[in-house]
Design a protein around this motif. Structure first.
Motif, PDB file in Angstrom:
ATOM      1  N   ILE A 132       0.963  -1.497  -0.481  1.00 48.10           N
ATOM      2  CA  ILE A 132       0.040  -0.237   0.015  1.00 48.10           C
ATOM      3  C   ILE A 132       1.147   1.016  -0.187  1.00 48.10           C
ATOM      4  O   ILE A 132       1.665   1.625   0.498  1.00 48.10           O
ATOM      5  CB  ILE A 132      -0.565  -0.386   1.076  1.00 48.10           C
ATOM      6  CG1 ILE A 132      -2.298  -1.219   1.217  1.00 48.10           C
ATOM      7  CG2 ILE A 132      -1.788   1.770   1.274  1.00 48.10           C
ATOM      8  CD1 ILE A 132      -2.360  -1.783   2.321  1.00 48.10           C
ATOM      9  N   LEU A 133       0.133   2.070  -1.066  1.00 50.03           N
ATOM     10  CA  LEU A 133       1.154   3.089  -1.531  1.00 50.03           C
ATOM     11  C   LEU A 133       1.032   4.373  -0.061  1.00 50.03           C
ATOM     12  O   LEU A 133      -0.393   4.281  -0.081  1.00 50.03           O
ATOM     13  CB  LEU A 133       1.670   3.558  -2.724  1.00 50.03           C
ATOM     14  CG  LEU A 133       1.747   2.825  -3.484  1.00 50.03           C
ATOM     15  CD1 LEU A 133       2.183   3.484  -4.582  1.00 50.03           C
ATOM     16  CD2 LEU A 133       3.723   3.147  -3.041  1.00 50.03           C
ATOM     17  N   ARG A 134       1.138   5.407   0.623  1.00 45.71           N
ATOM     18  CA  ARG A 134       1.188   5.984   1.440  1.00 45.71           C
ATOM     19  C   ARG A 134       1.564   6.804   1.281  1.00 45.71           C
ATOM     20  O   ARG A 134       2.292   7.986   0.536  1.00 45.71           O
ATOM     21  CB  ARG A 134       1.121   6.105   2.831  1.00 45.71           C
ATOM     22  CG  ARG A 134       2.581   4.913   3.400  1.00 45.71           C
ATOM     23  CD  ARG A 134       2.387   5.024   5.184  1.00 45.71           C
ATOM     24  NE  ARG A 134       3.647   4.860   5.389  1.00 45.71           N
ATOM     25  CZ  ARG A 134       4.192   5.012   6.311  1.00 45.71           C
ATOM     26  NH1 ARG A 134       3.598   6.171   6.664  1.00 45.71           N
ATOM     27  NH2 ARG A 134       5.243   4.103   6.452  1.00 45.71           N
ATOM     28  N   GLY A 135       0.927   8.601   1.308  1.00 42.78           N
ATOM     29  CA  GLY A 135       1.669   9.772   1.009  1.00 42.78           C
ATOM     30  C   GLY A 135       2.820  10.382   2.025  1.00 42.78           C
ATOM     31  O   GLY A 135       3.015   9.897   2.775  1.00 42.78           O
ATOM     32  N   PHE A 136       3.280  11.283   2.135  1.00 39.43           N
ATOM     33  CA  PHE A 136       4.226  11.964   2.604  1.00 39.43           C
ATOM     34  C   PHE A 136       3.996  12.468   3.961  1.00 39.43           C
ATOM     35  O   PHE A 136       2.434  12.825   4.369  1.00 39.43           O
ATOM     36  CB  PHE A 136       4.757  13.254   1.738  1.00 39.43           C
ATOM     37  CG  PHE A 136       5.830  13.578   2.803  1.00 39.43           C
ATOM     38  CD1 PHE A 136       7.366  13.360   3.262  1.00 39.43           C
ATOM     39  CD2 PHE A 136       5.137  14.941   3.372  1.00 39.43           C
ATOM     40  CE1 PHE A 136       8.590  14.678   3.685  1.00 39.43           C
ATOM     41  CE2 PHE A 136       6.435  15.752   4.009  1.00 39.43           C
ATOM     42  CZ  PHE A 136       7.673  15.387   4.583  1.00 39.43           C
ATOM     43  N   ARG A 137       4.775  12.047   5.219  1.00 35.85           N
ATOM     44  CA  ARG A 137       4.280  12.761   6.623  1.00 35.85           C
ATOM     45  C   ARG A 137       5.318  13.121   7.360  1.00 35.85           C
ATOM     46  O   ARG A 137       6.357  12.360   7.036  1.00 35.85           O
ATOM     47  CB  ARG A 137       3.683  11.457   7.157  1.00 35.85           C
ATOM     48  CG  ARG A 137       2.296  10.565   6.786  1.00 35.85           C
ATOM     49  CD  ARG A 137       1.810   9.337   8.358  1.00 35.85           C
ATOM     50  NE  ARG A 137       3.312   9.273   8.357  1.00 35.85           N
ATOM     51  CZ  ARG A 137       2.839   7.727   9.513  1.00 35.85           C
ATOM     52  NH1 ARG A 137       1.546   7.022   9.338  1.00 35.85           N
ATOM     53  NH2 ARG A 137       3.599   7.044   9.976  1.00 35.85           N
ATOM     54  N   PHE A 138       5.452  14.035   8.046  1.00 29.24           N
ATOM     55  CA  PHE A 138       5.966  14.820   8.580  1.00 29.24           C
ATOM     56  C   PHE A 138       7.038  13.740   9.344  1.00 29.24           C
ATOM     57  O   PHE A 138       8.260  13.891  10.121  1.00 29.24           O
ATOM     58  CB  PHE A 138       6.169  15.962   8.838  1.00 29.24           C
ATOM     59  CG  PHE A 138       6.094  16.897   8.383  1.00 29.24           C
ATOM     60  CD1 PHE A 138       6.938  17.419   7.603  1.00 29.24           C
ATOM     61  CD2 PHE A 138       4.439  18.099   8.127  1.00 29.24           C
ATOM     62  CE1 PHE A 138       7.275  18.548   7.031  1.00 29.24           C
ATOM     63  CE2 PHE A 138       4.560  18.438   7.416  1.00 29.24           C
ATOM     64  CZ  PHE A 138       5.635  19.489   6.194  1.00 29.24           C
ATOM     65  N   ALA A 139       6.589  12.687   9.968  1.00 26.70           N
ATOM     66  CA  ALA A 139       6.933  11.546  11.358  1.00 26.70           C
ATOM     67  C   ALA A 139       7.631  10.882  10.926  1.00 26.70           C
ATOM     68  O   ALA A 139       8.594  10.461  11.311  1.00 26.70           O
ATOM     69  CB  ALA A 139       5.701  10.993  11.902  1.00 26.70           C
ATOM     70  N   ASP A 140       7.949  10.820   8.995  1.00 29.03           N
ATOM     71  CA  ASP A 140       8.720   9.790   8.605  1.00 29.03           C
ATOM     72  C   ASP A 140      10.391  10.247   8.291  1.00 29.03           C
ATOM     73  O   ASP A 140      11.281   9.726   8.203  1.00 29.03           O
ATOM     74  CB  ASP A 140       8.149   9.588   6.898  1.00 29.03           C
ATOM     75  CG  ASP A 140       6.909   9.004   7.198  1.00 29.03           C
ATOM     76  OD1 ASP A 140       6.467   7.989   8.057  1.00 29.03           O
ATOM     77  OD2 ASP A 140       6.640   8.378   6.158  1.00 29.03           O
ATOM     78  N   ILE A 141      10.243  12.193   8.118  1.00 31.09           N
ATOM     79  CA  ILE A 141      11.423  12.988   7.968  1.00 31.09           C
ATOM     80  C   ILE A 141      12.819  12.282   9.057  1.00 31.09           C
ATOM     81  O   ILE A 141      13.693  11.934   8.912  1.00 31.09           O
ATOM     82  CB  ILE A 141      11.601  14.136   8.411  1.00 31.09           C
ATOM     83  CG1 ILE A 141      10.503  14.376   6.997  1.00 31.09           C
ATOM     84  CG2 ILE A 141      12.608  14.828   8.800  1.00 31.09           C
ATOM     85  CD1 ILE A 141      10.620  16.105   7.305  1.00 31.09           C
ATOM     86  N   PRO A 142      12.448  11.439  10.503  1.00 36.92           N
ATOM     87  CA  PRO A 142      13.999  11.482  11.622  1.00 36.92           C
ATOM     88  C   PRO A 142      13.713  10.190  11.087  1.00 36.92           C
ATOM     89  O   PRO A 142      14.850   9.802  11.092  1.00 36.92           O
ATOM     90  CB  PRO A 142      12.763  11.631  12.805  1.00 36.92           C
ATOM     91  CG  PRO A 142      11.876  12.478  12.843  1.00 36.92           C
ATOM     92  CD  PRO A 142      11.223  11.973  11.239  1.00 36.92           C
ATOM     93  N   VAL A 143      13.179   9.214  10.911  1.00 34.60           N
ATOM     94  CA  VAL A 143      13.407   7.882  10.489  1.00 34.60           C
ATOM     95  C   VAL A 143      13.759   7.614   9.285  1.00 34.60           C
ATOM     96  O   VAL A 143      15.105   6.844   8.926  1.00 34.60           O
ATOM     97  CB  VAL A 143      12.083   6.926   9.607  1.00 34.60           C
ATOM     98  CG1 VAL A 143      12.233   5.764   9.188  1.00 34.60           C
ATOM     99  CG2 VAL A 143      11.368   6.331  11.067  1.00 34.60           C
ATOM    100  N   TRP A 144      13.870   8.594   7.953  1.00 33.49           N
ATOM    101  CA  TRP A 144      14.930   8.859   6.661  1.00 33.49           C
ATOM    102  C   TRP A 144      15.921   9.302   7.657  1.00 33.49           C
ATOM    103  O   TRP A 144      17.077   8.856   6.506  1.00 33.49           O
ATOM    104  CB  TRP A 144      14.125  10.084   5.757  1.00 33.49           C
ATOM    105  CG  TRP A 144      12.805   8.933   5.332  1.00 33.49           C
ATOM    106  CD1 TRP A 144      12.739   7.404   4.662  1.00 33.49           C
ATOM    107  CD2 TRP A 144      12.210   9.873   4.443  1.00 33.49           C
ATOM    108  NE1 TRP A 144      11.471   7.606   4.303  1.00 33.49           N
ATOM    109  CE2 TRP A 144      10.597   9.370   3.881  1.00 33.49           C
ATOM    110  CE3 TRP A 144      11.913  11.289   4.288  1.00 33.49           C
ATOM    111  CZ2 TRP A 144       9.903   9.535   3.061  1.00 33.49           C
ATOM    112  CZ3 TRP A 144      10.358  11.887   3.234  1.00 33.49           C
ATOM    113  CH2 TRP A 144       9.988  11.104   2.947  1.00 33.49           C
ATOM    114  N   ILE A 145      16.131  10.572   8.248  1.00 34.99           N
ATOM    115  CA  ILE A 145      16.856  10.936   8.671  1.00 34.99           C
ATOM    116  C   ILE A 145      18.606   9.139   9.747  1.00 34.99           C
ATOM    117  O   ILE A 145      19.495   9.020   9.435  1.00 34.99           O
ATOM    118  CB  ILE A 145      18.335  11.998   9.264  1.00 34.99           C
ATOM    119  CG1 ILE A 145      16.867  12.808   8.540  1.00 34.99           C
ATOM    120  CG2 ILE A 145      18.677  12.137  10.267  1.00 34.99           C
ATOM    121  CD1 ILE A 145      16.841  14.279   8.981  1.00 34.99           C
ATOM    122  N   LYS A 146      17.605   9.193  10.240  1.00 34.99           N
ATOM    123  CA  LYS A 146      18.046   7.456  10.839  1.00 34.99           C
ATOM    124  C   LYS A 146      18.660   6.391   9.939  1.00 34.99           C
ATOM    125  O   LYS A 146      19.820   6.459   9.928  1.00 34.99           O
ATOM    126  CB  LYS A 146      17.125   7.400  12.199  1.00 34.99           C
ATOM    127  CG  LYS A 146      18.234   5.890  12.781  1.00 34.99           C
ATOM    128  CD  LYS A 146      16.749   5.334  12.973  1.00 34.99           C
ATOM    129  CE  LYS A 146      16.830   3.933  13.372  1.00 34.99           C
ATOM    130  NZ  LYS A 146      15.744   3.362  14.056  1.00 34.99           N
TER     131      LYS A 146
END
Length: 119
Positions: free
Chosen positions: A5-19
């Motif tokens: 399932i494709l989901r949209g952009f969420r600001f909560a994902d930014i720390p995960v991407w940085i990590k």
């Protein structure tokens, strides 16, 4: 099979991407993660060219600094030489004048002490 399932952009994902990016860099898998491992040689070559460019720029700057410093020294030496040449020319003229006066039989010569004022 389960569908992804494709989901949209969420600001909560930014720390995960940085990590994930930080861990990927630490583990040395950055090129593989970005899928550009086939360009590794080109990346190394580009890094080498940048390094050579910076190194040559620094060497050129150092050489130009030395050239400017030597140019200033040369100007000082030329001024000193011109001063000495003027002194030498003046001494030659004084001796020529003195010889001419002696040839005419004059008792006038180079003063031995400075002139005094008569009151």
């Amino acid at each position: 099979m389960a569908k992804k399932i494709l989901r949209g952009f969420r600001f909560a994902d930014i720390p995960v991407w940085i990590k994930n990016a930080f861990l990927t860099i630490l583990k040395g898998r950055l090129l593989i993660t970005l899928k550009i491992e086939r360009y590794f040689v080109h990346i190394i070559y580009t890094f080498f060219l940048f390094w050579v460019s910076i190194y040559l720029g620094m060497k050129i700057e150092k050489t130009m600094t030395r050239v400017e410093e030597n140019r200033r020294r040369l100007e000082d030496i030329e001024i000193f030489r011109a001063h000495k040449q003027v002194e030498l020319t003046r001494l030659q003229r004084m001796s020529t004048v003195q010889e001419m006066l002696e040839a005419k039989g004059s008792s006038v010569g180079i003063p031995e002490k400075p002139a005094e004022r008569i009151k």
